[in-house]
Enzyme design. Structure first.
Site, PDB file in Angstrom:
ATOM      1  N   ASN A 133       0.842  -1.202   0.000  1.00  0.00           N
ATOM      2  CA  ASN A 133       0.000   0.000   0.000  1.00  0.00           C
ATOM      3  C   ASN A 133       0.875   1.250   0.000  1.00  0.00           C
ATOM      4  O   ASN A 133       1.944   1.288   0.619  1.00  0.00           O
ATOM      5  CB  ASN A 133      -1.019   0.008   1.142  1.00  0.00           C
ATOM      6  CG  ASN A 133      -0.441  -0.220   2.515  1.00  0.00           C
ATOM      7  OD1 ASN A 133       0.568  -0.876   2.681  1.00  0.00           O
ATOM      8  ND2 ASN A 133      -1.085   0.338   3.525  1.00  0.00           N
ATOM      9  N   GLU A 150       0.407   5.170   0.664  1.00  0.00           N
ATOM     10  CA  GLU A 150      -0.493   6.213   1.172  1.00  0.00           C
ATOM     11  C   GLU A 150      -0.037   7.600   0.734  1.00  0.00           C
ATOM     12  O   GLU A 150       1.020   7.764   0.118  1.00  0.00           O
ATOM     13  CB  GLU A 150      -0.577   6.094   2.704  1.00  0.00           C
ATOM     14  CG  GLU A 150      -1.196   4.758   3.106  1.00  0.00           C
ATOM     15  CD  GLU A 150      -1.459   4.622   4.595  1.00  0.00           C
ATOM     16  OE1 GLU A 150      -0.949   5.441   5.389  1.00  0.00           O
ATOM     17  OE2 GLU A 150      -2.178   3.685   4.966  1.00  0.00           O
ATOM     18  N   CYS A 210      -4.176   0.696  -2.346  1.00  0.00           N
ATOM     19  CA  CYS A 210      -3.978  -0.561  -1.624  1.00  0.00           C
ATOM     20  C   CYS A 210      -2.917  -1.427  -2.308  1.00  0.00           C
ATOM     21  O   CYS A 210      -2.676  -1.316  -3.521  1.00  0.00           O
ATOM     22  CB  CYS A 210      -5.271  -1.358  -1.580  1.00  0.00           C
ATOM     23  SG  CYS A 210      -6.584  -0.588  -0.630  1.00  0.00           S
ATOM     24  N   GLU A 224      -3.004  -4.524  -3.126  1.00  0.00           N
ATOM     25  CA  GLU A 224      -3.522  -5.414  -4.178  1.00  0.00           C
ATOM     26  C   GLU A 224      -3.550  -4.711  -5.531  1.00  0.00           C
ATOM     27  O   GLU A 224      -3.176  -5.282  -6.565  1.00  0.00           O
ATOM     28  CB  GLU A 224      -4.951  -5.872  -3.833  1.00  0.00           C
ATOM     29  CG  GLU A 224      -5.043  -6.735  -2.596  1.00  0.00           C
ATOM     30  CD  GLU A 224      -5.263  -5.943  -1.309  1.00  0.00           C
ATOM     31  OE1 GLU A 224      -4.772  -4.790  -1.214  1.00  0.00           O
ATOM     32  OE2 GLU A 224      -5.910  -6.484  -0.399  1.00  0.00           O
ATOM     33  N   CYS A 245     -10.344  -4.903   0.270  1.00  0.00           N
ATOM     34  CA  CYS A 245     -11.435  -3.931   0.406  1.00  0.00           C
ATOM     35  C   CYS A 245     -12.353  -3.999  -0.815  1.00  0.00           C
ATOM     36  O   CYS A 245     -12.025  -4.632  -1.829  1.00  0.00           O
ATOM     37  CB  CYS A 245     -10.867  -2.521   0.574  1.00  0.00           C
ATOM     38  SG  CYS A 245     -10.283  -1.762  -0.957  1.00  0.00           S
ATOM     39  N   CYS A 284     -10.785  -2.966  -4.157  1.00  0.00           N
ATOM     40  CA  CYS A 284      -9.833  -3.974  -4.667  1.00  0.00           C
ATOM     41  C   CYS A 284     -10.562  -5.202  -5.181  1.00  0.00           C
ATOM     42  O   CYS A 284     -10.135  -5.816  -6.163  1.00  0.00           O
ATOM     43  CB  CYS A 284      -8.836  -4.370  -3.583  1.00  0.00           C
ATOM     44  SG  CYS A 284      -7.618  -3.077  -3.278  1.00  0.00           S
TER      45      CYS A 284
END
Ligand code: THU
Length: 160
Positions: free
Chosen positions: A62, A64, A73, A75, A112, A115
């Site tokens: 991830n 940020e 993210c 993924e 999430c 994703c």
């Protein structure tokens, strides 16, 4: 009127030692990769590692941002790398792990919603299910046969 129900089966393992060797190695890679995440705002470091049909292994973390919604993210970072370096080569399996600097990392986390949608389209565009191995730094591990199991009644390119 009819009432319908959707459910799915998944495997649960008590320890990484109970996994097949290739799966254990991939989860180990995801656990290590999590430490490379850029997560100064959440302190939640996520790592993903995938093995492709050509047996190459790629990773993602991830990323940020001070403008929080800009963050991505692990993924989706991984899938962007996969699509760029190995276009059209399906992913056999993706392992997802994490290290939570503010608490425990002892249970599996699941992708999430955003994703799941992104992973689903990846399965569809290369025409092969992505198997998921979900596990923390320790604790139980879940294996799911296909991302599509996580997004029932989904919206996809098949709808138009
Ligand atoms: N995150 C992921 O990278 N993957 C997941 O499956 C769940 C959440 C990230 C997003 C954000 O940087 C941090 O974890 C906390 O939500």
């Amino acid at each position: 009127m009819a009432v319908e129900r959707i459910g799915f089966e998944f495997e649960v393992y008590n320890s990484i030692n109970d996994l097949l060797k290739e799966d254990a190695e991939l989860l180990q890679k995801a656990k290590q990769t999590a430490l490379n995440a850029y997560a100064p705002y959440s302190n939640f470091f996520v790592g993903a590692a995938a093995i492709l049909n050509n047996n190459e292994i790629i990773t993602g973390t991830n990323q940020e941002n001070a403008s929080y919604p800009v963050g991505t993210c692990a993924e989706r970072v991984l899938l962007g790398v996969a699509a760029t370096i190995f276009p059209n080569i399906p992913l056999k399996t993706m392992a997802i792990s994490y290290s939570n600097k503010n608490g425990n990392s002892n249970h599996p986390i699941s992708p999430c919603g955003m994703c799941r949608q992104y992973l689903l389209e990846y399965e569809q565009r290369v025409n092969q299910p992505i198997r998921l191995i979900l596990g923390g730094q320790d604790g139980k591990i879940i294996i799911i046969k296909s991302v599509s199991e996580l997004l029932p009644l989904n919206f996809s390119a098949n709808d138009f």
